[in-house]
Design a protein around this motif. Structure first.
Motif, PDB file in Angstrom:
ATOM      1  N   ASP A 117       0.634  -0.881  -0.048  1.00  0.00           N
ATOM      2  CA  ASP A 117      -0.392  -0.278  -0.229  1.00  0.00           C
ATOM      3  C   ASP A 117       1.148   0.941  -0.060  1.00  0.00           C
ATOM      4  N   LEU A 118       0.311   2.531  -0.869  1.00  0.00           N
ATOM      5  CA  LEU A 118       1.158   3.216  -1.156  1.00  0.00           C
ATOM      6  C   LEU A 118       1.285   4.420   0.720  1.00  0.00           C
ATOM      7  N   PRO A 119       2.708   5.124   1.150  1.00  0.00           N
ATOM      8  CA  PRO A 119       2.358   6.008   2.194  1.00  0.00           C
ATOM      9  C   PRO A 119       1.658   7.021   1.730  1.00  0.00           C
ATOM     10  N   GLU A 120       1.227   8.627   2.745  1.00  0.00           N
ATOM     11  CA  GLU A 120       0.954   9.497   2.115  1.00  0.00           C
ATOM     12  C   GLU A 120       2.152  10.556   1.305  1.00  0.00           C
ATOM     13  N   LYS A 121       3.469  10.438   1.183  1.00  0.00           N
ATOM     14  CA  LYS A 121       4.096  10.612   0.456  1.00  0.00           C
ATOM     15  C   LYS A 121       5.126   9.512   0.066  1.00  0.00           C
ATOM     16  N   LEU A 122       5.005   9.656  -1.405  1.00  0.00           N
ATOM     17  CA  LEU A 122       6.457   8.387  -2.079  1.00  0.00           C
ATOM     18  C   LEU A 122       7.701   9.144  -2.009  1.00  0.00           C
ATOM     19  N   PRO A 123       8.773   8.086  -1.973  1.00  0.00           N
ATOM     20  CA  PRO A 123      10.127   8.118  -2.087  1.00  0.00           C
ATOM     21  C   PRO A 123      10.593   8.673  -3.234  1.00  0.00           C
ATOM     22  N   PRO A 124      12.185   9.504  -3.084  1.00  0.00           N
ATOM     23  CA  PRO A 124      12.387  10.497  -4.130  1.00  0.00           C
ATOM     24  C   PRO A 124      12.951   9.174  -5.725  1.00  0.00           C
ATOM     25  N   ALA A 125      12.680   8.262  -5.513  1.00  0.00           N
ATOM     26  CA  ALA A 125      12.984   7.545  -6.505  1.00  0.00           C
ATOM     27  C   ALA A 125      12.925   7.747  -7.823  1.00  0.00           C
ATOM     28  N   ASP A 126      14.114   7.796  -8.821  1.00  0.00           N
ATOM     29  CA  ASP A 126      13.888   7.955 -10.191  1.00  0.00           C
ATOM     30  C   ASP A 126      12.685   7.392 -11.084  1.00  0.00           C
ATOM     31  N   ALA A 127      11.753   5.956 -10.281  1.00  0.00           N
ATOM     32  CA  ALA A 127      11.185   4.730 -11.213  1.00  0.00           C
ATOM     33  C   ALA A 127      10.531   4.357 -10.368  1.00  0.00           C
ATOM     34  N   ILE A 128       9.059   3.897 -10.081  1.00  0.00           N
ATOM     35  CA  ILE A 128       8.227   4.003  -9.578  1.00  0.00           C
ATOM     36  C   ILE A 128       7.636   2.879  -9.994  1.00  0.00           C
ATOM     37  N   LEU A 129       7.762   0.976  -9.642  1.00  0.00           N
ATOM     38  CA  LEU A 129       6.627   0.906 -10.179  1.00  0.00           C
ATOM     39  C   LEU A 129       5.309  -0.443  -9.283  1.00  0.00           C
ATOM     40  N   ASN A 130       4.737  -0.041  -9.232  1.00  0.00           N
ATOM     41  CA  ASN A 130       3.554  -0.755  -7.912  1.00  0.00           C
ATOM     42  C   ASN A 130       2.562  -0.534  -8.521  1.00  0.00           C
ATOM     43  N   PRO A 131       1.862  -1.503  -8.501  1.00  0.00           N
ATOM     44  CA  PRO A 131       0.179  -2.028  -9.257  1.00  0.00           C
ATOM     45  C   PRO A 131      -0.425  -1.223  -8.158  1.00  0.00           C
ATOM     46  N   LYS A 132      -0.143  -0.663  -7.083  1.00  0.00           N
ATOM     47  CA  LYS A 132      -1.148   0.485  -6.159  1.00  0.00           C
ATOM     48  C   LYS A 132      -1.484   1.393  -6.942  1.00  0.00           C
ATOM     49  N   LEU A 133      -0.546   1.889  -8.261  1.00  0.00           N
ATOM     50  CA  LEU A 133      -0.717   3.180  -8.403  1.00  0.00           C
ATOM     51  C   LEU A 133      -1.056   3.370  -9.983  1.00  0.00           C
ATOM     52  N   ILE A 134      -1.384   2.314 -10.258  1.00  0.00           N
ATOM     53  CA  ILE A 134      -2.607   1.884 -11.868  1.00  0.00           C
ATOM     54  C   ILE A 134      -4.417   1.829 -11.165  1.00  0.00           C
ATOM     55  N   PRO A 135      -5.250   1.937 -12.083  1.00  0.00           N
ATOM     56  CA  PRO A 135      -6.528   1.758 -11.474  1.00  0.00           C
ATOM     57  C   PRO A 135      -6.783   0.285 -11.190  1.00  0.00           C
ATOM     58  N   GLU A 136      -7.947   0.333  -9.875  1.00  0.00           N
ATOM     59  CA  GLU A 136      -8.465  -0.708  -9.859  1.00  0.00           C
ATOM     60  C   GLU A 136      -8.920  -1.742 -10.400  1.00  0.00           C
ATOM     61  N   TYR A 175       5.264  -0.253  12.540  1.00  0.00           N
ATOM     62  CA  TYR A 175       3.715  -0.692  12.413  1.00  0.00           C
ATOM     63  C   TYR A 175       2.949  -0.552  11.142  1.00  0.00           C
ATOM     64  N   GLY A 176       2.800  -1.632  10.697  1.00  0.00           N
ATOM     65  CA  GLY A 176       2.024  -1.957   9.102  1.00  0.00           C
ATOM     66  C   GLY A 176       1.468  -3.171   8.527  1.00  0.00           C
ATOM     67  N   GLY A 177       1.239  -2.912   7.749  1.00  0.00           N
ATOM     68  CA  GLY A 177      -0.175  -3.985   6.880  1.00  0.00           C
ATOM     69  C   GLY A 177      -0.798  -3.942   5.992  1.00  0.00           C
ATOM     70  N   HIS A 178      -1.988  -4.396   6.112  1.00  0.00           N
ATOM     71  CA  HIS A 178      -3.295  -4.893   5.840  1.00  0.00           C
ATOM     72  C   HIS A 178      -4.369  -5.463   5.846  1.00  0.00           C
ATOM     73  N   LYS A 179      -5.278  -5.367   5.517  1.00  0.00           N
ATOM     74  CA  LYS A 179      -6.872  -5.794   6.145  1.00  0.00           C
ATOM     75  C   LYS A 179      -6.606  -6.876   6.961  1.00  0.00           C
ATOM     76  N   ALA A 180      -5.465  -7.915   6.861  1.00  0.00           N
ATOM     77  CA  ALA A 180      -5.978  -9.397   6.716  1.00  0.00           C
ATOM     78  C   ALA A 180      -4.878  -9.153   7.714  1.00  0.00           C
ATOM     79  N   ALA A 181      -3.583  -8.584   7.989  1.00  0.00           N
ATOM     80  CA  ALA A 181      -2.063  -9.124   8.564  1.00  0.00           C
ATOM     81  C   ALA A 181      -1.092  -8.178   8.430  1.00  0.00           C
TER      82      ALA A 181
END
Length: 665
Positions: free
Chosen positions: A174-193, A432-438
């Protein structure tokens, strides 16, 4: 005798006959299978077409779906061309380790100068950190690739950029409020559901990057199959949803695994008994055999063992590393068994005490903290406790170097969001961190009591007492005579089953338990029967870890999955019991009949007193008829085709003796 049964809640899917009718006409499947598909949201012929044949879906190009994919490919191409050192930072779970091995294989194939690092579960915790970044900088790394981590690592990524390193983040969390300053980010959470790529695990993102890069460099030959196999291992072991491209590629990858040319996969399959080249590998083979052997290393061993296992081309080294996985997995099993026993003992002894943290009925959440439990396996124990009690579980242990800090894992139930609950406790927690199930968490030991109270407060907001039972989701009611080989083939054709496309669960009313015994340490082996139109249909069944419920009552409503059992050249369909409820209407089976077992097969017999004749029916429908005192009998499916046989010969004599004993005549 008082019988104990699992205290469960069954959620039986509603019947939707009109949608079922449409799917039956469109697919040719049975109504039961069509009902299963409707329950999965496949409720029209168009969706059914893609579900049955995933390859028929037209996929968007990955370069169109992932905005930073073209830039990522360009950065890696430049690094390869300039012989710049590339470093992969992975993770210590199966997803992270298979992702790391996948990119190592791909980049080596493409001529890159590549190395890797994986943080220590015990010393570093999850994800890339400043120590790893500084080490990369000292080793003259020019480009960092994170896999299965990095999206929340703002400070380490910022440090890498400050030190002059390029960074590509590949992650699926899952995405944080502020994304890291990387040169490129590949994450399916950044594309439409709605995108078919949305459910990719970390290894899926790495797979897309590697394949796109190889295609761009015109070097794809010889790469696709090995990378697909690693994608398959990591995706299923990480419990990623088996929908969208995951379902499409896994269907292909599971067929590839028995023919794998990766030495490490071949060795791992050999060690775990998944080595039948005539049989497709199923998700359960990965989930319960291959995956745990990989994950065990990340939990209590050195992840380098798995990276070498999956990236080497040397048969001898692969076998050696597979043997290490086997040994460490046995240690992991022993640790899990002991910690689970300790946890259940503590719960059972203290759950009735007013105000006890183990009183989960009162608190609506279960929080267990004990010293000397292994950090690497407590998440597995939490899952087993959820399965047993049906309540959210937070389990922790003290840090090795200090009893002033607790680190733990959490597992939830459908009505309880783990990440939201941890966020509710933000002011008493550390990381702490995680998602709905764990999820995972740490906290100062002094805050434990406050943490327990806060979790209980959150649980009371979303859970009712009736939620605190293990949930069994049931697809449809079925009679045992419908569960034949052709029906199983229909189910099997819709693999892969798994997260997001759960394996069908059926239920049968008024099933009779004809035989039951304990096998192994804690399992039940059963023969169950159901009377249908005057005939008794019998099936074998297994109930894993149900020793506590032995003996089961004679009459039950049962919920189950179907399994194919291969034994001595025979193939039979069996039930895997997942739920049972008492049935007070104990309708007796056909009078003057009995069921017995001989040589591993079930037979139905009855005695006709007026004709003085014994009849025995085998599982294939053939009937042996013999009159009392006669040496010869008739064997066949009808009187017309029956052949005369000598019943004093083996095995007929022994079968007749078993029938007489069963009928008590």
């Amino acid at each position: 005798m008082k019988h104990q049964l699992p205290d469960q809640r069954w959620q039986i899917a509603p019947s939707q006959p009109e949608k079922v009718d449409r799917l039956v006409q469109a697919t040719g499947f049975s109504r039961l299978i069509a009902q299963v598909m409707v329950n999965r949201g496949i409720d029209c012929p168009e969706l059914a077409q893609v579900y049955v044949e995933p390859e028929s879906e037209v996929l968007p190009e990955p370069l169109e779906a992932f905005p930073d994919l073209a830039k990522s490919v360009e950065l890696i191409q430049d690094a390869i061309a300039e012989k710049e050192k590339i470093a992969i930072c992975g993770d210590y779970d199966a997803d992270g380790m298979t992702s790391t091995a996948l990119l190592i294989r791909a980049l080596r194939h493409l001529g890159a100068n590549v190395d890797y690092a994986i943080p220590s579960r015990m010393k570093d915790g999850y994800g890339i950190n400043k120590r790893i970044v500084k080490t990369f900088a000292r080793e003259n790394v020019g480009l960092i690739l994170t896999v299965d981590n990095g999206i929340s690592a703002y400070e380490p990524i910022a440090l890498a950029i400050e030190l002059g390193l390029s960074v590509i983040i590949t992650d699926h969390h899952d995405l944080p409020e502020k994304l890291p300053p990387a040169d490129a980010i590949l994450n399916p959470k950044l594309i439409p559901e709605s995108s078919p790529y949305r459910g990719l695990a970390g290894v899926g993102v790495a797979y897309i990057l590697a394949i796109t890069l190889a295609q761009n460099l015109d070097s794809i030959e010889g790469m696709t199959n090995p990378l697909l196999e690693l994608f398959t291992l990591g995706t299923i072991a990480d419990l990623a949803p088996l929908t969208g491209v995951n379902r499409r590629w896994l269907k292909r990858g599971l067929q590839r695994l028995p023919k794998s040319e990766i030495p490490g996969i071949k060795a791992l399959m050999q060690m775990s008994g998944v080595n039948d080249k005539q049989k497709n590998v199923k998700p359960d083979d990965i989930g319960f055999r291959l995956g745990p052997r990989i994950n065990a290393i990340g939990r209590i061993g050195d992840p380098q063992v798995v990276i070498e296992l999956l990236s080497t081309e040397e048969e001898g080294l692969a076998l050696e590393r597979a043997m290490q996985c086997e040994q460490v997995n046995r240690e992991r099993q022993d640790l899990c068994k002991q910690i689970t026993f300790d946890a259940i003992t503590a719960i059972e002894q203290n759950q009735e005490i007013e105000g006890s943290p183990y009183n989960w009925q009162q608190r609506r959440v279960l929080v267990l903290v004990q010293p000397n439990w292994h950090h690497g396996v407590i998440g597995i124990v939490a899952s087993r406790l959820v399965e047993r009690y049906g309540v959210p579980v937070f389990i922790g242990t003290y840090e090795e170097e200090s009893a002033e800090k607790i680190r733990g894992s959490a597992r939830g139930i459908p009505e309880f969001n783990i990440f939201d609950s941890l966020n509710f406790c933000d002011d008493v927690l550390g990381k702490y961190g995680g998602h709905k199930a764990a999820g995972g968490f740490s906290l100062p030991s002094d805050n434990l009591e406050a943490f327990q109270k806060r979790l209980s407060e959150f649980a009371h907001q979303c859970l009712k007492p009736e939620h605190l039972k293990p949930l069994i989701k049931v697809d449809a009611q079925a009679d045992l005579d419908l569960l034949h080989q052709d029906f199983y083939k229909q189910i099997d054709s819709l693999h892969p089953w798994g997260i997001g496309n759960s394996e069908p669960v059926f239920w049968t009313e008024n099933a009779r338990v004809l035989e039951q015994k304990i096998i192994g340490e804690s399992h039940l082996k059963l023969t169950v029967g159901q009377e249908i139109e005057g005939k008794v249909i019998t099936m074998k069944a297994i109930a894993w870890r149900w020793r506590d419920y032995f003996p089961l009552p004679n009459c039950l409503d049962i919920a189950y999955k179907l399994r194919e059992n291969h034994w001595n050249g025979n193939t039979n369909i069996e039930l895997e019991i997942v739920g049972a409820k008492a049935n007070s209407i104990a309708v007796p089976l056909v009078q003057n009949k009995a069921i017995f077992d001989y040589n591993g097969r079930s037979y139905l017999c009855n005695f006709l007193e007026n004709a003085n004749e014994l009849r025995i029916r085998n599982p294939q429908g053939k009937v042996l008829s013999i009159q009392r005192g006669k040496r010869n009998g008739l064997l066949g499916t009808s009187r017309e085709d029956a052949q005369e046989i000598d019943v004093t010969r083996s095995p007929y004599y022994q079968i007749i003796k078993a029938a007489v004993a069963a009928l008590k005549i």
